[in-house]
Write a protein that holds these residues in place. Structure first.
Motif, PDB file in Angstrom:
ATOM      1  N   CYS A 142       0.829  -1.149   0.023  1.00 46.18           N
ATOM      2  CA  CYS A 142       0.113  -0.013  -0.037  1.00 46.18           C
ATOM      3  C   CYS A 142       0.861   1.151   0.003  1.00 46.18           C
ATOM      4  O   CYS A 142       2.002   1.032   0.670  1.00 46.18           O
ATOM      5  CB  CYS A 142      -0.872  -0.038   1.221  1.00 46.18           C
ATOM      6  N   ASP A 166      -3.283   4.777   1.106  1.00 41.51           N
ATOM      7  CA  ASP A 166      -3.482   5.302   2.459  1.00 41.51           C
ATOM      8  C   ASP A 166      -3.087   6.516   2.978  1.00 41.51           C
ATOM      9  O   ASP A 166      -2.059   7.198   2.526  1.00 41.51           O
ATOM     10  CB  ASP A 166      -2.861   4.282   3.578  1.00 41.51           C
ATOM     11  N   ALA A 225      -7.990   4.720   1.223  1.00 44.70           N
ATOM     12  CA  ALA A 225      -8.169   4.598   2.450  1.00 44.70           C
ATOM     13  C   ALA A 225      -7.813   5.978   3.158  1.00 44.70           C
ATOM     14  O   ALA A 225      -6.850   6.579   2.828  1.00 44.70           O
ATOM     15  CB  ALA A 225      -7.385   3.450   3.233  1.00 44.70           C
ATOM     16  N   GLN A 248      -4.460  -0.968  11.134  1.00 42.27           N
ATOM     17  CA  GLN A 248      -3.210  -0.400  10.948  1.00 42.27           C
ATOM     18  C   GLN A 248      -2.271  -0.651  12.189  1.00 42.27           C
ATOM     19  O   GLN A 248      -2.776   0.390  13.171  1.00 42.27           O
ATOM     20  CB  GLN A 248      -3.165   1.044  10.472  1.00 42.27           C
TER      21      GLN A 248
END
Length: 325
Positions: free
Chosen positions: A17, A53, A82, A181
């Motif tokens: 990511c 993210d 995200a 996370q």
């Protein structure tokens, strides 16, 4: 690029990511270059990364707006965006936290900055002791029901807090968190004694932040050398705090295996995470295209059980740890 399902969801995400904390201004270690930030995102897309993210608090929304600009014209259905909510977004009593008001206000700002009709993964950035959990979960559930959010996630909390959030969602019939996370890397392994067993048991996806410990595990620092000019450790205590005897021993093991495999320390450190069954997609925060390409090449680095043991031997994971709650 390789892809995997995020936890027990049907959502396919790239094995890496791209973190967007660096894409903004205000700190010396950030890129402070909007065009250059967009170039990095464009290269990530070319490399097959579909998972990005960010957070509303990153440079007070600037990171979100950069990402929104960069993805314009790309296939939105193939992207997984995200972002997060919790930290203060201005002065005033209702500018932060996880109240219904703050969540519903902030999701609109994130949607505008990201230039999208929906957020794929909306995450609480921290735990909020001041707001009833049921209020937070109800507001998040409403966002999923309204179609503004597809999945929910959380970040950085004690195991008992995350367990409470999961069973409260189940009991009350709210949408539950699909992923978490945690801070997780070879020198920050405390979550092995805190959150990761819960995630494995509950089928919650794991998307580790700081997989290179603020650049420490990239091998750019030396035990007896000066801190390089312009590096994150020059101005940021987060990286400087990794300069301990125990962590240097971990880095020694990383460098030794990297030499044996003709790989870089960053690639070995990322490969260790990618070999963990509980981990879905580490969040890499590359500020340069060549660093991003180096990180992606970590997907081809194979580690034996013996090599994993060598990397882990210098450090024993413990929770709680000093300075973390």
């Amino acid at each position: 690029m390789e892809y995997t399902r995020l936890g027990r969801t049907g959502l396919d995400v790239s094995r890496l990511c791209l973190g967007c904390l660096n894409f903004g201004s205000g700190q010396e270690w950030m890129m402070n270059d909007r065009a250059g930030s967009i170039d990095v995102i464009e290269r990530a897309l070319e490399l097959g990364i579909n998972f990005f993210d960010t957070a509303n608090a990153y440079s007070n929304g600037e990171s979100e707006s950069i990402l929104g600009e960069a993805i314009a014209g790309h296939d939105r259905e193939e992207l997984v965006l995200a972002t997060k909510v919790y930290f203060d977004m201005g002065d005033g009593p209702n500018k932060g936290g996880l109240s219904r008001k703050h969540i519903l206000d902030q999701v609109e700002g994130s949607l505008d900055r990201l230039n999208t009709d929906y957020i794929d993964l909306y995450q609480i950035h921290r735990w909020d002791d001041e707001t009833p959990l049921e209020e937070t979960l109800s507001a998040l559930d409403y966002l999923v029901e309204s179609g503004k959010v597809r999945y929910l996630g959380a970040s950085t909390m004690a195991g008992w807090q995350f367990s409470k959030a999961l069973y409260t969602a189940d009991i009350e019939g709210y949408e539950r968190f699909a992923c978490l996370q945690p801070e997780y890397n070879l020198v920050d392994r405390h979550e092995e004694a805190n959150l990761l067993p819960i995630c494995a048991d509950e089928g919650v996806g794991v998307v580790p932040w700081s997989p290179l410990a603020g650049g420490f595990l990239a091998g750019k620092y030396d035990r007896d050398g000066d801190v390089p000019t312009g590096s994150r450790a020059e101005t940021d205590d987060y990286t400087q705090n990794r300069f301990t005897d125990e962590n240097w021993r971990v880095l020694d093991a990383v460098r030794a295996i990297a030499d044996e495999k003709a790989a870089s320390p960053a690639q070995v450190s990322l490969a260790w995470l990618l070999h963990k069954d509980v981990v879905d997609a580490p969040i890499v925060g590359a500020r340069r295209i060549d660093h991003l390409e180096e990180n992606v090449d970590a997907l081809s680095v194979e580690l034996t059980e013996d090599e994993v043991a060598r990397l882990e031997e210098p450090l024993f994971p413990q929770w709680p740890v000093e300075g973390k709650d």
